[in-house]
Scaffold this motif. Sequence first.
Motif, mmCIF file in Angstrom:
data_model
loop_
_atom_site.group_PDB
_atom_site.id
_atom_site.type_symbol
_atom_site.label_atom_id
_atom_site.label_comp_id
_atom_site.label_asym_id
_atom_site.label_seq_id
_atom_site.Cartn_x
_atom_site.Cartn_y
_atom_site.Cartn_z
ATOM 1 N N LEU A 130 -13.636 -21.337 7.093
ATOM 2 C CA LEU A 130 -12.970 -20.579 6.108
ATOM 3 C C LEU A 130 -13.492 -19.026 5.982
ATOM 4 N N ALA A 131 -14.753 -18.996 6.205
ATOM 5 C CA ALA A 131 -15.323 -17.713 6.327
ATOM 6 C C ALA A 131 -14.918 -16.933 7.262
ATOM 7 N N LYS A 132 -14.935 -17.378 8.428
ATOM 8 C CA LYS A 132 -14.481 -16.968 9.609
ATOM 9 C C LYS A 132 -12.938 -16.412 9.656
ATOM 10 N N ASN A 133 -12.022 -17.078 8.968
ATOM 11 C CA ASN A 133 -10.733 -16.906 8.935
ATOM 12 C C ASN A 133 -10.560 -15.865 7.928
ATOM 13 N N THR A 134 -11.105 -15.878 6.647
ATOM 14 C CA THR A 134 -11.184 -14.653 5.858
ATOM 15 C C THR A 134 -11.441 -13.440 6.334
ATOM 16 N N ALA A 135 -12.483 -13.313 7.144
ATOM 17 C CA ALA A 135 -13.297 -12.310 7.918
ATOM 18 C C ALA A 135 -12.103 -11.758 8.968
ATOM 19 N N THR A 136 -11.740 -12.573 9.633
ATOM 20 C CA THR A 136 -10.603 -12.302 10.602
ATOM 21 C C THR A 136 -9.440 -11.566 9.864
ATOM 22 N N PHE A 137 -9.086 -11.847 8.609
ATOM 23 C CA PHE A 137 -8.244 -11.447 7.813
ATOM 24 C C PHE A 137 -8.559 -9.810 7.297
ATOM 25 N N ASP A 138 -9.904 -9.992 6.714
ATOM 26 C CA ASP A 138 -10.427 -8.761 6.398
ATOM 27 C C ASP A 138 -10.446 -7.531 7.746
ATOM 28 N N ALA A 139 -10.746 -8.034 8.937
ATOM 29 C CA ALA A 139 -10.807 -7.077 10.085
ATOM 30 C C ALA A 139 -9.334 -6.509 10.403
ATOM 31 N N GLY A 165 0.749 -1.170 -0.026
ATOM 32 C CA GLY A 165 0.021 -0.047 0.052
ATOM 33 C C GLY A 165 0.845 1.296 -0.048
ATOM 34 N N LEU A 166 1.881 1.316 0.745
ATOM 35 C CA LEU A 166 2.561 2.434 1.019
ATOM 36 C C LEU A 166 3.579 2.874 -0.374
ATOM 37 N N ASN A 167 4.004 1.597 -1.086
ATOM 38 C CA ASN A 167 4.701 1.745 -2.246
ATOM 39 C C ASN A 167 4.110 1.656 -3.682
ATOM 40 N N ASP A 168 2.605 1.904 -3.355
ATOM 41 C CA ASP A 168 1.694 1.604 -4.697
ATOM 42 C C ASP A 168 1.862 0.434 -5.730
ATOM 43 N N MET A 169 2.137 -0.539 -4.754
ATOM 44 C CA MET A 169 2.319 -1.858 -5.316
ATOM 45 C C MET A 169 0.936 -2.545 -5.572
ATOM 46 N N PRO A 170 0.396 -2.552 -6.709
ATOM 47 C CA PRO A 170 -0.921 -3.160 -6.870
ATOM 48 C C PRO A 170 -0.647 -4.629 -6.557
ATOM 49 N N PHE A 171 -1.761 -5.382 -5.793
ATOM 50 C CA PHE A 171 -1.397 -6.800 -5.264
ATOM 51 C C PHE A 171 -2.984 -7.296 -5.121
ATOM 52 N N GLN A 172 -2.978 -8.523 -5.350
ATOM 53 C CA GLN A 172 -4.219 -9.092 -5.189
ATOM 54 C C GLN A 172 -4.044 -10.315 -4.057
ATOM 55 N N GLY A 211 -5.927 0.055 7.953
ATOM 56 C CA GLY A 211 -6.422 1.642 7.530
ATOM 57 C C GLY A 211 -6.760 1.335 6.227
ATOM 58 N N TRP A 212 -7.178 0.334 5.631
ATOM 59 C CA TRP A 212 -7.569 -0.153 4.088
ATOM 60 C C TRP A 212 -9.140 0.413 4.008
ATOM 61 N N GLU A 213 -9.303 1.209 3.221
ATOM 62 C CA GLU A 213 -10.873 1.659 3.275
ATOM 63 C C GLU A 213 -11.715 0.632 2.348
ATOM 64 N N GLU A 214 -10.955 0.198 1.299
ATOM 65 C CA GLU A 214 -11.713 -0.805 0.662
ATOM 66 C C GLU A 214 -10.580 -1.939 0.396
ATOM 67 N N LEU A 215 -11.149 -3.123 0.842
ATOM 68 C CA LEU A 215 -10.245 -4.048 0.683
ATOM 69 C C LEU A 215 -9.589 -4.712 -0.606
ATOM 70 N N PRO A 216 -8.555 -5.015 -0.538
ATOM 71 C CA PRO A 216 -7.940 -5.583 -1.847
ATOM 72 C C PRO A 216 -8.833 -6.835 -2.473
#
Length: 104
Positions: free
Chosen positions: A58-67, A37-44, A73-78
Amino acid sequence: MILGYLKERRNMYCAFVLIDSRIPPQSIDLEFIEWCGLNDMPFQIIFTKADKLKKSQLAKNTATFDAALYKQGWEELPNRFISSSKDAAGRDEILNFIEALASI
Ligand SMILES: Nc1nc2c(ncn2[C@@H]2O[C@H](COP(=O)(O)OP(=O)(O)OP(=O)(O)O)[C@@H](O)[C@H]2O)c(=O)[nH]1
Ligand SMILES: [Mg+2]
């Protein structure tokens, strides 16, 4: 080392950050994503080994990662993919994404 490589490559369109979907967010992964993010490196993000978990876990773990990303500070998730090399989950989506990128 990898950071320098990523920064210097002018033909780098997108990095894929592979995240083991079984484990809690790791600081090394979060730090790398922050660096992108700091280096403007696009990523997925690719959550791997999805076959090893129940859907609910799986849903729980991805939600934890999102959190953790929101906390960072990501406003929109990658963009993220759910994948498994065992049952080929996510394969087509990832390949389609790369194909679309490659045709820019
Ligand atoms: N069931 C399952 N096994 C996988 C998957 N991806 C990798 N593995 C297995 O996990 C082991 C490690 O494979 P790697 O390709 O090194 O995968 P990695 O994500 O780097 O995983 P680690 O090395 O364990 O951190 C091998 O035995 C693989 O066969 C997956 O999607 N599903
Ligand atoms: Mg490995």
